[in-house]
Design a protein around this motif. Structure first.
Motif, PDB file in Angstrom:
ATOM      1  N   VAL A   7     -31.471  -6.186  -5.357  1.00  0.00           N
ATOM      2  CA  VAL A   7     -31.431  -5.080  -4.401  1.00  0.00           C
ATOM      3  C   VAL A   7     -31.631  -5.635  -2.997  1.00  0.00           C
ATOM      4  O   VAL A   7     -32.525  -6.445  -2.763  1.00  0.00           O
ATOM      5  CB  VAL A   7     -32.522  -4.036  -4.714  1.00  0.00           C
ATOM      6  N   ILE A   8     -30.778  -5.218  -2.059  1.00  0.00           N
ATOM      7  CA  ILE A   8     -30.891  -5.643  -0.663  1.00  0.00           C
ATOM      8  C   ILE A   8     -31.417  -4.487   0.173  1.00  0.00           C
ATOM      9  O   ILE A   8     -30.942  -3.355   0.072  1.00  0.00           O
ATOM     10  CB  ILE A   8     -29.543  -6.088  -0.076  1.00  0.00           C
ATOM     11  N   GLU A   9     -32.405  -4.774   1.008  1.00  0.00           N
ATOM     12  CA  GLU A   9     -32.897  -3.815   2.005  1.00  0.00           C
ATOM     13  C   GLU A   9     -32.550  -4.356   3.384  1.00  0.00           C
ATOM     14  O   GLU A   9     -32.642  -5.565   3.627  1.00  0.00           O
ATOM     15  CB  GLU A   9     -34.405  -3.634   1.896  1.00  0.00           C
ATOM     16  N   HIS A  10     -32.168  -3.454   4.286  1.00  0.00           N
ATOM     17  CA  HIS A  10     -31.831  -3.850   5.651  1.00  0.00           C
ATOM     18  C   HIS A  10     -32.805  -3.228   6.653  1.00  0.00           C
ATOM     19  O   HIS A  10     -33.370  -2.153   6.418  1.00  0.00           O
ATOM     20  CB  HIS A  10     -30.408  -3.423   6.005  1.00  0.00           C
ATOM     21  N   ASN A  11     -33.012  -3.925   7.738  1.00  0.00           N
ATOM     22  CA  ASN A  11     -33.793  -3.402   8.852  1.00  0.00           C
ATOM     23  C   ASN A  11     -32.942  -2.411   9.641  1.00  0.00           C
ATOM     24  O   ASN A  11     -31.715  -2.356   9.465  1.00  0.00           O
ATOM     25  CB  ASN A  11     -34.243  -4.544   9.770  1.00  0.00           C
ATOM     26  N   PRO A  12     -33.565  -1.602  10.512  1.00  0.00           N
ATOM     27  CA  PRO A  12     -32.797  -0.636  11.303  1.00  0.00           C
ATOM     28  C   PRO A  12     -31.674  -1.266  12.112  1.00  0.00           C
ATOM     29  O   PRO A  12     -30.639  -0.630  12.344  1.00  0.00           O
ATOM     30  CB  PRO A  12     -33.868  -0.016  12.223  1.00  0.00           C
ATOM     31  N   ASP A  13     -31.846  -2.539  12.521  1.00  0.00           N
ATOM     32  CA  ASP A  13     -30.802  -3.187  13.325  1.00  0.00           C
ATOM     33  C   ASP A  13     -29.704  -3.797  12.461  1.00  0.00           C
ATOM     34  O   ASP A  13     -28.776  -4.427  12.980  1.00  0.00           O
ATOM     35  CB  ASP A  13     -31.407  -4.259  14.230  1.00  0.00           C
ATOM     36  N   GLY A  14     -29.798  -3.623  11.144  1.00  0.00           N
ATOM     37  CA  GLY A  14     -28.765  -4.133  10.253  1.00  0.00           C
ATOM     38  C   GLY A  14     -29.053  -5.496   9.663  1.00  0.00           C
ATOM     39  O   GLY A  14     -28.344  -5.941   8.754  1.00  0.00           O
ATOM     40  N   SER A  15     -30.076  -6.189  10.158  1.00  0.00           N
ATOM     41  CA  SER A  15     -30.419  -7.493   9.603  1.00  0.00           C
ATOM     42  C   SER A  15     -31.054  -7.326   8.225  1.00  0.00           C
ATOM     43  O   SER A  15     -31.537  -6.251   7.871  1.00  0.00           O
ATOM     44  CB  SER A  15     -31.389  -8.234  10.541  1.00  0.00           C
TER      45      SER A  15
END
Length: 457
Positions: free
Chosen positions: A71-79
């Motif tokens: 599972v991938i989680e992203h930060n608000p900036d997309g990183s």
């Protein structure tokens, strides 16, 4: 030249050709893009996956994680914030995108600062999404010549071109797959015995491996080291005739040895074992480091290849020097620690007598090629140059003679690094260990008698 002097000269040559006086690679030796794509979680947990060449870095990561069930989680900036729950907390590490580059002498990882969607896998060659602390980079996926060591067929037969490689392959559990070594590989002892019996073939000297002999053996893989120009040349020839050959990096520090261990294990086809052994070595080094971390004193050490007036010594950026810091000591020739030095000693280097006086080591270790008897030791001490006798090491009786297998251990950047760390740690901080074991002034192949944590690697 006397036999004594001749043995010293031979010792210097054999040690230095594999030390940090490596011959720089040329860019012509770098292979074209390998399309190697990895996800590196740190601690030598690395997943290598295939990636579609025309996909971009972000698409390749999403596809790889889908296949692996991550599972991938992203930060608000997309990183990227986390992959498979890592990092699980604020441990100072973050996910970054790295690509293979050329720094003029070798292939290195460089963090990609641009938009991952604008970078195609086919344009980057080797690419890794790595969970790294600031300043760190992922584990390598390519050897010292730029050849990817992932995705190779399982190696049932192996040729090792250097003693350090032989030791590493044996520690990985593949001694029974070795069919050829250089003539100086002698650890474990069974390697020499098998060569004597003809079970293992001698493939030439350490500096000049024999192409014809290796081709006749037709091994699944050949492994050499980058400090030897002869290994670089024969790798090119062997790869050209279809014999897979990889070149490990110079062992100038512990991290490089860890990387080489991972490389050898992955290259022969056992990534899980490579990760297991690499992390075991790191754990054992860490045990000694933790024990000596509570001590205040940091004695300076000089490791010399002979008791000559102007000896070759281990300066900064050498395998043994990096171990000093883990064992609670410092290099006597580190100018940042010793302002009295006129200049910093880098790599294995022959120094002038004045440098010994300026360095004033508290501990001196002589790697012996001329015997380890009490008579030899007494003769050495009696005949030491005046500059040696001016040191704290001489006045405090802290001069050691280390030979045979122990001497090899000190000069070979291999998987015996955990043993060497404990050995030096006990030498300089004897009372810090729960079980006090005194290291004698003369040590040979029985060196494991003075070890506990790393006794059996």
């Amino acid at each position: 030249m006397s036999p004594f002097k001749l043995k010293l000269v031979v010792s210097i040559i054999l040690v230095l050709v594999g030390a940090s006086l490596g011959i720089a690679l040329t860019k012509d030796t770098v292979h074209e893009a390998n399309d190697s794509f990895t996800i590196d979680f740190g601690d030598y947990r690395v997943d290598n996956v295939s990636a579609v060449g025309n996909s971009n870095a972000s698409e390749a990561l999403m596809s790889a994680c889908s296949r692996l069930g991550y599972v991938i989680e992203h930060n608000p900036d997309g990183s990227v914030k986390s992959i498979d729950g890592m990092p699980s907390g604020d441990d100072g590490r973050r996910w970054g995108l790295f690509t293979q580059g050329w720094d003029g002498t070798k292939c290195v990882w460089t963090e990609y600062k641009g938009d991952p969607t604008s970078l195609k896998v086919s344009d980057a060659g080797s690419m890794s999404w790595g969970l790294c602390s600031k300043g760190d980079v992922p584990a390598p996926t390519f050897d010292a010549t730029g050849k990817s060591f992932y995705g190779l067929k399982e190696a049932k037969t192996i040729v090792c071109l250097a003693p350090s490689v032989t030791e590493t392959v044996c520690e990985l559990g593949y001694e029974n797959r070795i069919i050829g070594t250089d003539r100086y590989s002698n650890y474990p002892e069974s390697i020499q015995q098998k060569r004597d019996m003809g079970i293992i073939t001698e493939t030439g000297s350490y500096t000049s491996p024999n192409f014809e002999i290796i081709v006749k053996l037709n091994p699944d893989i050949v492994i050499g080291i980058s400090s030897q120009n002869g290994h670089l040349k024969i790798a090119e020839k062997l790869n050209a005739v279809g014999i897979t050959t990889i070149i490990t990096s110079d062992g100038e520090d512990l991290k490089t040895v860890y990387d080489n261990t991972l490389m050898c294990g992955v290259a022969v086809g056992d990534k899980a074992k490579a990760e297991e052994v690499t992390n075991k070595l790191r754990l054992e080094v860490g045990m000694t480091q933790t024990i000596v971390s509570h001590t205040a004193d940091r004695p300076s050490i000089m490791v010399a290849l002979s008791p000559e007036k102007s000896p070759w010594v281990a300066g900064m950026d050498t395998y043994v020097s990096d171990i000093y810091s883990k064992a609670g000591a410092v290099n006597a020739f580190d100018k940042s620690k010793n302002p009295s030095l006129v200049e910093m000693v880098e790599g294995w280097k022959q120094i002038n007598p004045e440098s010994i006086v300026q360095g004033n080591p508290a501990v001196i270790i002589v790697i012996s090629s001329f015997g380890t008897s009490q008579e030899t030791y007494d003769k050495m001490i009696a005949e030491l140059p005046a500059e040696w006798k001016s040191t704290d090491a001489y006045h405090n009786g802290k001069i050691y003679l280390v030979g045979d297998s122990a001497g090899d251990m000190m000069s070979r950047p291999s998987t015996r690094l955990a043993q060497l760390t404990e050995f030096i740690g006990r030498m300089v901080h004897e009372d810090a260990f729960p079980e006090v074991i005194s290291i004698p002034k003369i040590v040979g192949s029985e060196y494991t008698d003075y070890l506990t944590y790393s006794k059996t690697l």
